[in-house]
Scaffold this motif. Structure first.
Motif, PDB file in Angstrom:
ATOM      1  N   UNK A 314      80.989  96.458 123.994  1.00  0.00           N
ATOM      2  CA  UNK A 314      81.003  97.554 124.377  1.00  0.00           C
ATOM      3  C   UNK A 314      82.371  98.152 124.947  1.00  0.00           C
ATOM      4  N   UNK A 315      83.385  97.317 125.151  1.00  0.00           N
ATOM      5  CA  UNK A 315      84.748  97.703 125.831  1.00  0.00           C
ATOM      6  C   UNK A 315      85.540  98.372 124.710  1.00  0.00           C
ATOM      7  N   UNK A 316      86.037  99.413 124.888  1.00  0.00           N
ATOM      8  CA  UNK A 316      87.005 100.197 124.113  1.00  0.00           C
ATOM      9  C   UNK A 316      88.295 100.027 124.258  1.00  0.00           C
ATOM     10  N   UNK A 317      88.622  98.800 123.377  1.00  0.00           N
ATOM     11  CA  UNK A 317      90.019  98.362 123.401  1.00  0.00           C
ATOM     12  C   UNK A 317      90.936  99.499 123.231  1.00  0.00           C
ATOM     13  N   UNK A 318      90.685 100.586 122.662  1.00  0.00           N
ATOM     14  CA  UNK A 318      91.702 101.518 122.276  1.00  0.00           C
ATOM     15  C   UNK A 318      92.040 102.050 123.722  1.00  0.00           C
ATOM     16  N   UNK A 319      91.295 102.382 124.603  1.00  0.00           N
ATOM     17  CA  UNK A 319      91.580 103.096 125.614  1.00  0.00           C
ATOM     18  C   UNK A 319      92.437 102.191 126.503  1.00  0.00           C
ATOM     19  N   UNK A 320      92.300 100.867 126.618  1.00  0.00           N
ATOM     20  CA  UNK A 320      92.967  99.981 127.470  1.00  0.00           C
ATOM     21  C   UNK A 320      94.406  99.855 126.918  1.00  0.00           C
ATOM     22  N   UNK A 321      94.819  99.989 125.762  1.00  0.00           N
ATOM     23  CA  UNK A 321      95.935  99.612 125.259  1.00  0.00           C
ATOM     24  C   UNK A 321      96.844 100.978 125.434  1.00  0.00           C
ATOM     25  N   UNK A 322      96.538 102.187 125.538  1.00  0.00           N
ATOM     26  CA  UNK A 322      97.108 103.165 125.891  1.00  0.00           C
ATOM     27  C   UNK A 322      97.984 102.920 127.002  1.00  0.00           C
ATOM     28  N   UNK A 323      99.364 103.656 127.294  1.00  0.00           N
ATOM     29  CA  UNK A 323      99.856 104.153 126.137  1.00  0.00           C
ATOM     30  C   UNK A 323     100.876 103.320 125.267  1.00  0.00           C
ATOM     31  N   UNK A 324     100.650 102.042 125.041  1.00  0.00           N
ATOM     32  CA  UNK A 324     101.434 101.206 124.102  1.00  0.00           C
ATOM     33  C   UNK A 324     101.110 101.534 122.762  1.00  0.00           C
ATOM     34  N   UNK A 325     101.978 101.478 121.801  1.00  0.00           N
ATOM     35  CA  UNK A 325     101.828 101.946 120.392  1.00  0.00           C
ATOM     36  C   UNK A 325     100.944 100.817 119.940  1.00  0.00           C
ATOM     37  N   UNK A 326     100.155 101.030 119.135  1.00  0.00           N
ATOM     38  CA  UNK A 326      99.329 100.004 118.344  1.00  0.00           C
ATOM     39  C   UNK A 326      98.161 100.531 117.635  1.00  0.00           C
ATOM     40  N   UNK A 327      97.519  99.739 116.932  1.00  0.00           N
ATOM     41  CA  UNK A 327      96.662 100.143 115.886  1.00  0.00           C
ATOM     42  C   UNK A 327      95.347  99.020 116.121  1.00  0.00           C
ATOM     43  N   UNK A 328      94.256  99.547 116.624  1.00  0.00           N
ATOM     44  CA  UNK A 328      92.979  98.788 116.943  1.00  0.00           C
ATOM     45  C   UNK A 328      91.869  98.846 116.017  1.00  0.00           C
ATOM     46  N   UNK A 329      91.358  98.124 115.476  1.00  0.00           N
ATOM     47  CA  UNK A 329      90.155  98.104 114.525  1.00  0.00           C
ATOM     48  C   UNK A 329      89.094  97.147 115.136  1.00  0.00           C
ATOM     49  N   UNK A 330      88.148  97.648 115.132  1.00  0.00           N
ATOM     50  CA  UNK A 330      86.738  96.848 115.691  1.00  0.00           C
ATOM     51  C   UNK A 330      86.160  96.189 114.415  1.00  0.00           C
ATOM     52  N   UNK A 331      86.217  95.162 114.323  1.00  0.00           N
ATOM     53  CA  UNK A 331      85.875  94.179 113.268  1.00  0.00           C
ATOM     54  C   UNK A 331      84.529  93.673 113.341  1.00  0.00           C
ATOM     55  N   UNK A 332      84.190  93.293 114.625  1.00  0.00           N
ATOM     56  CA  UNK A 332      82.727  92.797 114.802  1.00  0.00           C
ATOM     57  C   UNK A 332      82.139  93.487 116.166  1.00  0.00           C
ATOM     58  N   UNK A 333      80.939  93.874 115.975  1.00  0.00           N
ATOM     59  CA  UNK A 333      80.098  94.394 117.104  1.00  0.00           C
ATOM     60  C   UNK A 333      78.819  94.640 116.919  1.00  0.00           C
ATOM     61  N   UNK A 334      78.106  94.709 117.948  1.00  0.00           N
ATOM     62  CA  UNK A 334      76.645  94.684 117.750  1.00  0.00           C
ATOM     63  C   UNK A 334      76.383  96.373 117.530  1.00  0.00           C
TER      64      UNK A 334
END
Length: 374
Positions: A314-334
């Motif tokens: 349930x943790x949103x990795x995209x919010x955590x990596x801002x403002x660093x530039x990057x691309x985050x894809x959720x590959x496996x999750x419930x």
């Protein structure tokens, strides 16, 4: 629905009364579930053309990847981009197929040196959302012409058309391989070492880092491939380059292959609880990005340009990596995480508008995997 010919596939799409869930071998269950009738490509099988001397192979979309790899191995050749097998990570069954690999642009550790799946696709045949058969590119390298729909189909995840046939360029399998194993490096230093190795003239074909390696310490891995004498020379030069560090060289072919298969398939995360994120970033940003995530576990590939992170559900990795530039894809999750978080990184508004326009052009009725990439 399981067509066995391209004509049957076109007729099924042309007469479809509602959304279609396009599926190959069912091994890459990424993205939100698609509501619709299942359309499997597993009936479109067989290697249509293989010319080892011309380094080209053409296979129908439902052909098991294992069948293609076996045919290539018999001639001392391989797919250069080292496609990942998602089954262990995702806990899926089935068999990876040529079409699924191409539609997801699946590429492994060798991508940093050899390129991605899309870079070796010479031609495609597919059926768009209107039931029209489209052919682009060619079956041999000298015949690749026309608009580059080949690249457009790679990574489209079945939302633009259903692949029926793919032509690839292949390459010879190297005579020998070796892996330098550097123990005890912290993550920032490991990224620096991988960058130095990749920037050297010694043709590194894999660069990965495990913060917790085989002996419980950090382990940095550098792979070299080629003729035996060349591999031995380059291994020695790389060892000299990193003198003063704890370096060993693995030369057993089976051990080297198993080691990189584990990196390719993210083996340390198999069976581990939590969500799995795949992050692309500038290698020098990777350690800082990981520090922001505070993951349960992490694996660096592509010299640090690709980060696999095991996170609490349930943790949103995209919010955590801002403002660093990057691309985050959720590959496996419930299911709970899937309901809250899109699998694919949201596109900037201008890019999203272009993407939507392309989808409307190829699939005006919105039949093919609707909602998968949102």
């Amino acid at each position: 629905m399981r067509p066995e010919t391209e004509a049957e596939l076109a007729e099924m799409i042309r007469t479809a009364g509602g959304p279609l869930h396009v599926r190959g071998g069912g091994t890459r269950a990424i993205g939100r579930p698609v509501t619709g009738e299942v359309l499997e490509t597993g009936g479109l099988t067989g290697i249509a053309l293989y010319e080892p001397g011309a380094l080209t192979l053409v296979a129908r979309a439902g052909t098991p990847l294992a069948e293609v790899e076996a045919a290539l191995a018999a001639e001392g050749q391989r797919l250069p981009f080292e496609p990942m097998d998602h089954r262990g990570l995702l806990g899926t069954g089935g068999e990876p197929t040529v079409g699924g690999m191409a539609a997801a642009n699946v590429s492994g550790p060798r991508r940093i040196q050899a390129g991605a799946c899309r870079d070796y696709m010479l031609g495609v045949r597919f059926v768009d959302g209107t039931g029209t058969v489209v052919r682009n590119g060619g079956r041999v390298m000298k015949n690749v012409t026309g608009y580059d729909l080949v690249k457009l189909m790679a990574g489209s995840w079945g939302t633009l058309g259903v692949l029926s046939e793919v032509a690839f360029k292949v390459l010879p399998t190297p005579e020998s391989s070796a892996t330098l194993r550097i123990a005890g490096l912290a993550e920032t230093e490991a990224v620096r070492v991988m960058s130095e190795a990749l920037g050297s003239p010694f043709e590194v074909t894999g660069a990965a880092h495990l913060p917790v390696g085989a002996e419980g310490r950090g382990e940095t891995l550098l792979r070299i491939e080629g003729f035996s004498e060349s591999v031995a020379y380059r291994a020695g030069r790389l060892r000299e380059l990193f003198a003063g560090r704890e370096v060993s060289v693995e030369t057993d072919a089976g051990a080297v292959a198993a080691l990189w298969a584990g990196i390719r398939d993210v083996a340390p995360f198999h069976g581990a609880a939590g969500d799995v994120w795949r992050l692309s970033c500038k290698p020098s940003d990777a350690p800082g990005l990981v520090a922001r995530l505070s993951p349960e576990a992490v694996l660096y590939d592509w010299g640090g340009g690709l980060v696999w992170a095991l996170m609490k559900a349930g943790v949103d990795a995209r919010k955590l990596i801002d403002p660093l530039a990057g691309h985050a894809m959720l590959v496996r999750a419930g299911e709970a995480s899937r309901a809250l978080l899109p699998a694919f990184h949201p596109e900037p508004a201008p890019v999203a508008a272009l993407s939507e326009g392309i989808r409307r052009k190829f699939d005006p009725k919105g039949l093919l995997n609707p909602g998968l990439m949102t």
